[in-house]
Design an enzyme around this catalytic site. Structure first.
Site, PDB file in Angstrom:
ATOM      1  N   ASN A   9       0.865  -1.183   0.000  1.00 22.61           N
ATOM      2  CA  ASN A   9       0.000   0.000   0.000  1.00 22.61           C
ATOM      3  C   ASN A   9       0.903   1.236   0.000  1.00 22.61           C
ATOM      4  O   ASN A   9       1.516   1.562   1.016  1.00 22.61           O
ATOM      5  CB  ASN A   9      -0.886  -0.042   1.259  1.00 22.61           C
ATOM      6  CG  ASN A   9      -1.703   1.223   1.446  1.00 22.61           C
ATOM      7  OD1 ASN A   9      -1.799   2.057   0.549  1.00 22.61           O
ATOM      8  ND2 ASN A   9      -2.289   1.370   2.629  1.00 22.61           N
ATOM      9  N   LYS A  11       0.080   4.287  -0.233  1.00 23.46           N
ATOM     10  CA  LYS A  11      -0.570   5.465   0.374  1.00 23.46           C
ATOM     11  C   LYS A  11      -0.395   6.689  -0.540  1.00 23.46           C
ATOM     12  O   LYS A  11      -0.306   6.538  -1.750  1.00 23.46           O
ATOM     13  CB  LYS A  11      -0.040   5.688   1.795  1.00 23.46           C
ATOM     14  CG  LYS A  11      -0.129   4.398   2.630  1.00 23.46           C
ATOM     15  CD  LYS A  11       0.056   4.594   4.098  1.00 23.46           C
ATOM     16  CE  LYS A  11      -0.065   3.246   4.800  1.00 23.46           C
ATOM     17  NZ  LYS A  11      -0.007   3.340   6.239  1.00 23.46           N
ATOM     18  N   HIS A  94      -9.591   1.065   5.057  1.00 23.56           N
ATOM     19  CA  HIS A  94      -8.287   1.216   5.714  1.00 23.56           C
ATOM     20  C   HIS A  94      -8.449   2.142   6.914  1.00 23.56           C
ATOM     21  O   HIS A  94      -9.234   3.091   6.872  1.00 23.56           O
ATOM     22  CB  HIS A  94      -7.268   1.790   4.730  1.00 23.56           C
ATOM     23  CG  HIS A  94      -5.881   1.778   5.290  1.00 23.56           C
ATOM     24  ND1 HIS A  94      -5.440   2.749   6.162  1.00 23.56           N
ATOM     25  CD2 HIS A  94      -4.856   0.914   5.134  1.00 23.56           C
ATOM     26  CE1 HIS A  94      -4.192   2.468   6.510  1.00 23.56           C
ATOM     27  NE2 HIS A  94      -3.817   1.363   5.892  1.00 23.56           N
ATOM     28  N   GLU A  96      -6.810   4.535   8.069  1.00 21.87           N
ATOM     29  CA  GLU A  96      -6.625   5.971   7.799  1.00 21.87           C
ATOM     30  C   GLU A  96      -7.877   6.555   7.150  1.00 21.87           C
ATOM     31  O   GLU A  96      -8.277   7.680   7.436  1.00 21.87           O
ATOM     32  CB  GLU A  96      -5.382   6.170   6.904  1.00 21.87           C
ATOM     33  CG  GLU A  96      -4.099   5.928   7.694  1.00 21.87           C
ATOM     34  CD  GLU A  96      -2.929   5.401   6.878  1.00 21.87           C
ATOM     35  OE1 GLU A  96      -2.960   5.496   5.634  1.00 21.87           O
ATOM     36  OE2 GLU A  96      -1.985   4.875   7.508  1.00 21.87           O
ATOM     37  N   GLU A 167      -5.544  -5.230  10.581  1.00 24.93           N
ATOM     38  CA  GLU A 167      -4.528  -4.191  10.767  1.00 24.93           C
ATOM     39  C   GLU A 167      -4.788  -3.433  12.060  1.00 24.93           C
ATOM     40  O   GLU A 167      -5.527  -2.432  12.060  1.00 24.93           O
ATOM     41  CB  GLU A 167      -4.562  -3.202   9.598  1.00 24.93           C
ATOM     42  CG  GLU A 167      -4.202  -3.805   8.268  1.00 24.93           C
ATOM     43  CD  GLU A 167      -3.601  -2.739   7.348  1.00 24.93           C
ATOM     44  OE1 GLU A 167      -2.433  -2.866   6.994  1.00 24.93           O
ATOM     45  OE2 GLU A 167      -4.301  -1.774   7.031  1.00 24.93           O
ATOM     46  N   GLY A 173       2.427   1.910  10.914  1.00 27.20           N
ATOM     47  CA  GLY A 173       3.410   2.996  10.812  1.00 27.20           C
ATOM     48  C   GLY A 173       4.182   3.271  12.089  1.00 27.20           C
ATOM     49  O   GLY A 173       4.844   4.294  12.197  1.00 27.20           O
ATOM     50  N   SER A 208       3.282  -2.437  10.366  1.00 29.68           N
ATOM     51  CA  SER A 208       4.729  -2.543  10.609  1.00 29.68           C
ATOM     52  C   SER A 208       5.321  -3.889  10.185  1.00 29.68           C
ATOM     53  O   SER A 208       6.188  -4.433  10.873  1.00 29.68           O
ATOM     54  CB  SER A 208       5.043  -2.232  12.075  1.00 29.68           C
ATOM     55  OG  SER A 208       4.702  -0.879  12.350  1.00 29.68           O
ATOM     56  N   GLY A 230       4.750   1.256   4.738  1.00 28.22           N
ATOM     57  CA  GLY A 230       6.039   1.921   4.589  1.00 28.22           C
ATOM     58  C   GLY A 230       7.092   1.096   3.853  1.00 28.22           C
ATOM     59  O   GLY A 230       7.789   1.608   2.960  1.00 28.22           O
TER      60      GLY A 230
HETATM   61  P1  PGA Z   1       2.772   0.082   7.705  1.00 28.78           P
HETATM   62  O1  PGA Z   1       1.317   0.353   7.104  1.00 28.78           O
HETATM   63  O2  PGA Z   1       3.302  -1.189   7.085  1.00 28.78           O
HETATM   64  O3  PGA Z   1       3.580   1.284   7.314  1.00 28.78           O
HETATM   65  O4  PGA Z   1       2.623  -0.057   9.191  1.00 28.78           O
HETATM   66  C1  PGA Z   1       0.411  -0.689   6.875  1.00 28.78           C
HETATM   67  C2  PGA Z   1      -0.857  -0.162   6.260  1.00 28.78           C
HETATM   68  O5  PGA Z   1      -1.250   0.960   6.572  1.00 28.78           O
HETATM   69  O6  PGA Z   1      -1.500  -0.845   5.441  1.00 28.78           O
END
Ligand code: PGA
Length: 248
Positions: A9, A11, A94, A96, A167, A173, A208, A230
């Site tokens: 992803n 983002k 998601h 976010e 998640e 993150g 993460s 990330g």
């Molecule tokens: P992350 O994000 O691997 O940076 O923790 C995962 C996601 O938001 O799908």
């Protein structure tokens, strides 16, 4: 045995130039056997990325979709449009999007629209730090599945292609992934809640994920793949994650 699925992803990151470089780097992953690899670029780059990914055996997904078919919905993108330009997957709900844009109320409509267009929805769910602290993880997951219309009475054929991603919000993150045992427990709760569907649905872990922790997560019996934020824009790291997932 489900084939492991790794979704990157991206983002709201990248430019035409940086995305072209990432694609150059991850192209060999399309030939990596034993794993399906998907990348999710921002909307504006999808049409440019789709021919490149399909030429090398990678899959492509969108990060969001409208619950509406078409019409006067300024700024939105419909599922049929995504299918039209060669998308395979769509991320839905998601954390976010839920936290910043109120998408929690939209997931059932988005799921239905995605399935109608013949795309594979990746429904994201997970508890936040406070809910976890209060021991509410299971009930939060169940209510998010219920809000998506996934608890009780759905036929497998109606949901062909569904993927669920667990998640935990506190893990996204932060560099602080769920422990393999905690991830396994949450995945089991989700699979049980899906009832008869459960055995068919790949359940991914996200939050993460790195080369360093992917193997221990992937060996869990109910972890079928990973959703990577990330680390998915770092070619070396993402390549290592996919190779380790293929072996797990
Ligand atoms: P992350 O994000 O691997 O940076 O923790 C995962 C996601 O938001 O799908």
């Amino acid at each position: 045995m489900r084939k492991p699925l790794v979704i990157g992803n991206w983002k709201m990151n990248g430019s035409r130039r940086s995305i072209a470089q990432v694609l150059d780097g991850i192209e060999p992953l399309g030939r990596q056997s034993g794993v399906e690899v998907v990348v999710c670029p921002p909307f504006v780059y999808l049409a440019e990325v789709a021919p490149r990914t399909s030429a090398v055996g990678l899959r492509i997904g969108a990060q969001h979709v409208s619950e509406y078919e078409s019409g006067a919905y300024t700024g939105e993108v419909g599922a049929a449009m995504l299918a039209d330009i060669g998308c395979d997957y769509v991320l839905i709900g998601h954390s976010e999007r839920r936290a910043l844009f109120g998408d929690g109320k939209r997931v059932a409509g988005q799921l239905a629209a995605t399935l109608r267009a013949g795309l594979k929805p990746v429904l994201c769910l997970g508890e936040d730090a406070e809910q976890r602290q209060l021991g509410e993880t299971r009930s939060v997951l169940l209510s998010q599945l219920a809000a998506a219309g996934l608890v009780g009475g759905r036929e497998t054929e109606q949901l062909a292609g569904l993927v669920v991603a667990y998640e935990p919000v506190w893990a996204i993150g932060t560099g602080n992934a769920a422990s393999p045992d905690d991830a396994q427990q949450a995945h089991r709760w989700i699979r049980e809640a899906l009832g008869a569907l459960g055995g068919e649905v790949p359940i991914l872990y996200g939050g993460s994920v790195m080369a360093e922790n992917v193997a221990e997560l992937m060996v869990q019996p109910d972890v079928d793949g990973v959703l990577v934020g990330g680390a998915s824009l770092r070619v070396g790291e993402f390549t290592a994650i996919c190779a380790l997932a293929a072996k797990a």
